[in-house]
Scaffold this motif. Structure first.
Motif, mmCIF file in Angstrom:
data_model
loop_
_atom_site.group_PDB
_atom_site.id
_atom_site.type_symbol
_atom_site.label_atom_id
_atom_site.label_comp_id
_atom_site.label_asym_id
_atom_site.label_seq_id
_atom_site.Cartn_x
_atom_site.Cartn_y
_atom_site.Cartn_z
ATOM 1 N N THR A 82 0.818 -1.203 0.000
ATOM 2 C CA THR A 82 0.000 0.000 0.000
ATOM 3 C C THR A 82 0.856 1.259 0.000
ATOM 4 O OG1 THR A 82 -1.760 -1.140 1.209
ATOM 5 C CG2 THR A 82 -1.789 1.279 1.249
ATOM 6 N N VAL A 83 0.580 2.155 -0.929
ATOM 7 C CA VAL A 83 1.198 3.483 -0.958
ATOM 8 C C VAL A 83 0.212 4.512 -0.417
ATOM 9 C CG1 VAL A 83 2.155 5.306 -2.446
ATOM 10 C CG2 VAL A 83 2.750 2.900 -2.855
ATOM 11 N N THR A 84 -1.028 4.431 -0.879
ATOM 12 C CA THR A 84 -2.079 5.312 -0.380
ATOM 13 C C THR A 84 -3.424 4.666 -0.666
ATOM 14 O OG1 THR A 84 -2.969 7.574 -0.446
ATOM 15 C CG2 THR A 84 -2.274 6.629 -2.534
ATOM 16 N N GLY A 85 -4.474 5.133 0.008
ATOM 17 C CA GLY A 85 -5.786 4.559 -0.232
ATOM 18 C C GLY A 85 -6.879 5.266 0.545
ATOM 19 N N THR A 86 -8.119 4.889 0.222
ATOM 20 C CA THR A 86 -9.298 5.458 0.877
ATOM 21 C C THR A 86 -10.152 4.306 1.391
ATOM 22 O OG1 THR A 86 -9.253 7.283 -0.727
ATOM 23 C CG2 THR A 86 -11.250 7.029 0.603
ATOM 24 N N PRO A 87 -9.946 3.871 2.638
ATOM 25 C CA PRO A 87 -10.706 2.741 3.162
ATOM 26 C C PRO A 87 -12.081 3.153 3.680
ATOM 27 C CG PRO A 87 -9.141 3.488 4.802
ATOM 28 C CD PRO A 87 -8.912 4.342 3.570
ATOM 29 N N PHE A 88 -12.948 2.159 3.839
ATOM 30 C CA PHE A 88 -14.249 2.374 4.461
ATOM 31 C C PHE A 88 -14.088 2.554 5.972
ATOM 32 C CE2 PHE A 88 -16.022 0.098 0.706
ATOM 33 C CZ PHE A 88 -17.016 1.003 0.376
ATOM 34 N N ALA A 89 -15.062 3.219 6.579
ATOM 35 C CA ALA A 89 -15.122 3.293 8.041
ATOM 36 C C ALA A 89 -15.371 1.892 8.597
ATOM 37 C CB ALA A 89 -16.236 4.241 8.481
ATOM 38 N N LYS A 90 -14.729 1.583 9.715
ATOM 39 C CA LYS A 90 -14.864 0.263 10.327
ATOM 40 C C LYS A 90 -16.326 -0.048 10.671
ATOM 41 C CE LYS A 90 -10.373 -0.831 10.879
ATOM 42 N NZ LYS A 90 -9.734 -2.074 10.396
ATOM 43 N N GLU A 91 -17.062 0.973 11.122
ATOM 44 C CA GLU A 91 -18.458 0.766 11.499
ATOM 45 C C GLU A 91 -19.299 0.331 10.306
ATOM 46 O OE1 GLU A 91 -16.721 3.474 12.010
ATOM 47 O OE2 GLU A 91 -16.360 3.431 14.172
ATOM 48 N N ASP A 203 0.038 12.409 -8.981
ATOM 49 C CA ASP A 203 0.580 13.384 -8.022
ATOM 50 C C ASP A 203 1.820 12.824 -7.329
ATOM 51 O OD1 ASP A 203 -1.482 15.108 -8.647
ATOM 52 O OD2 ASP A 203 -2.707 14.568 -6.908
ATOM 53 N N HIS A 204 1.769 11.541 -6.964
ATOM 54 C CA HIS A 204 2.894 10.901 -6.282
ATOM 55 C C HIS A 204 4.136 10.876 -7.161
ATOM 56 C CE1 HIS A 204 4.775 8.118 -3.402
ATOM 57 N NE2 HIS A 204 5.201 7.432 -4.455
ATOM 58 N N LEU A 205 3.933 10.651 -8.462
ATOM 59 C CA LEU A 205 5.052 10.564 -9.404
ATOM 60 C C LEU A 205 5.375 11.899 -10.062
ATOM 61 C CD1 LEU A 205 4.131 7.186 -11.157
ATOM 62 C CD2 LEU A 205 5.798 7.546 -9.328
ATOM 63 N N ASN A 206 4.569 12.922 -9.746
ATOM 64 C CA ASN A 206 4.762 14.253 -10.316
ATOM 65 C C ASN A 206 4.688 14.238 -11.848
ATOM 66 O OD1 ASN A 206 5.165 17.049 -10.086
ATOM 67 N ND2 ASN A 206 7.378 16.863 -10.321
ATOM 68 N N ILE A 207 3.641 13.585 -12.349
ATOM 69 C CA ILE A 207 3.404 13.511 -13.800
ATOM 70 C C ILE A 207 2.104 14.253 -14.107
ATOM 71 C CG2 ILE A 207 2.901 11.998 -15.760
ATOM 72 C CD1 ILE A 207 4.567 9.845 -14.407
ATOM 73 N N PRO A 208 2.119 15.228 -15.017
ATOM 74 C CA PRO A 208 0.877 15.940 -15.374
ATOM 75 C C PRO A 208 -0.137 15.000 -16.015
ATOM 76 C CG PRO A 208 2.824 17.105 -16.171
ATOM 77 C CD PRO A 208 3.289 15.752 -15.733
ATOM 78 N N VAL A 209 -1.402 15.222 -15.770
ATOM 79 C CA VAL A 209 -2.434 14.356 -16.308
ATOM 80 C C VAL A 209 -2.440 14.363 -17.830
ATOM 81 C CG1 VAL A 209 -4.280 16.110 -16.320
ATOM 82 C CG2 VAL A 209 -4.856 13.686 -16.013
#
Length: 274
Positions: A82-91, A203-209
């Protein structure tokens, strides 16, 4: 000073997997060749899939790909970590697990960063079995208590569409939903899709879209194909995806990846370099 032409060179390419990079659960030789060509030109190939890291390990290893945007954009990993992510709330996970465990015929598949879990085995749920025949799943790990689960980035509910309301009706403003068959529903946090995962890696690799390209075939690729500088639809894509793509390549069974890489990326990049 960077000229506009130079800024438009493709430096990274994102690939959906099922129906794009793979067909009939196999990677065509022509797709392998396309990935090798990209790497020879110092262009970064990245997987971008609704599947989890765990299921993508073999694909990454076979193709020599370092990066993967998985779980429909909720998880970004390198070499499976894992580098980054958006997990669900545990509840939220606890409530969904309770519903799936107490409702006959329902199965909840849960994607963690490194493993997948399920409230039932594939063979114990007809809806899960049908989806497995279509695209194939690795057998998930069993568990008894939701409290023992790690961070969860995506869920798939295997249940008839008319029975999904207890899971989603009160959460319409909190979820991104993608139904990919009548009895299979992807659940992601609201605002999360392949485009958001792609942007996190850029963004992490600093590459323009503008220097990113992507291949896809399904409706869960819509945001990604519309977001990158060069969105390419497979010939077997849904009508909705064909409508937003900047280019259309051949069918996945007609060497669509290799054709698209040669025609729309390498020719474009080489001409811009000269």
């Amino acid at each position: 000073m960077v000229h506009a032409e130079a800024a438009a060179m493709i430096r990274i390419v994102f690939f959906d997997v099922d129906g794009t990079l793979m067909t009939d659960k196999q990677i065509p030789d022509s797709a392998r060749q396309a990935i090798s060509l990209l790497k020879e030109h110092a262009i970064i190939p990245v997987l971008a899939t609704g599947r989890p890291e765990y299921e993508m390990h073999a694909v990454r290893e076979q193709l020599g790909i370092d990066w993967a945007v998985t779980c429909n954009g909720a998880h970004v990993g390198r070499h499976g970590q894992t580098v980054t992510g958006t997990p669900f709330a545990k509840e939220q996970i606890r409530e969904w697990v309770r519903l799936a465990q107490t409702t006959p015929g329902h199965t909840l598949l849960l994607y963690g960063g490194q493993n997948i879990y399920s409230t039932r085995a594939i063979a114990d749920c007809p809806h899960f079995t049908a989806a497995d025949r279509e695209i194939g799943f690795l057998e998930p790990l069993p568990f008894e208590q939701a409290e023992t689960l790690p961070e969860i980035y995506q869920c798939i509910l295997f249940a008839p569409q008319e029975e999904e309301a207890p899971y989603t009706a009160h959460l319409q403003e909190q979820l991104y939903l993608h139904r990919w068959r009548t009895s299979a529903l992807d659940l992601n946090p609201l605002g999360v899709n392949k485009a958001t995962g792609v942007q996190k890696l850029l963004d992490h690799l600093n590459i323009p879209v503008e220097q990113a390209a992507a291949f896809g075939d399904g409706n869960n690729d819509l945001e990604m194909i519309g977001h990158v500088g060069l969105g390419i639809a497979m010939g077997n894509s849904t009508p909705e995806l064909l409508a937003v793509a900047k280019q259309v390549t051949r069918h996945v069974r007609e060497d669509g990846i290799l054709h698209g890489v040669q025609q729309f990326i390498l020719n474009r990049s080489c001409s811009l370099r000269t």
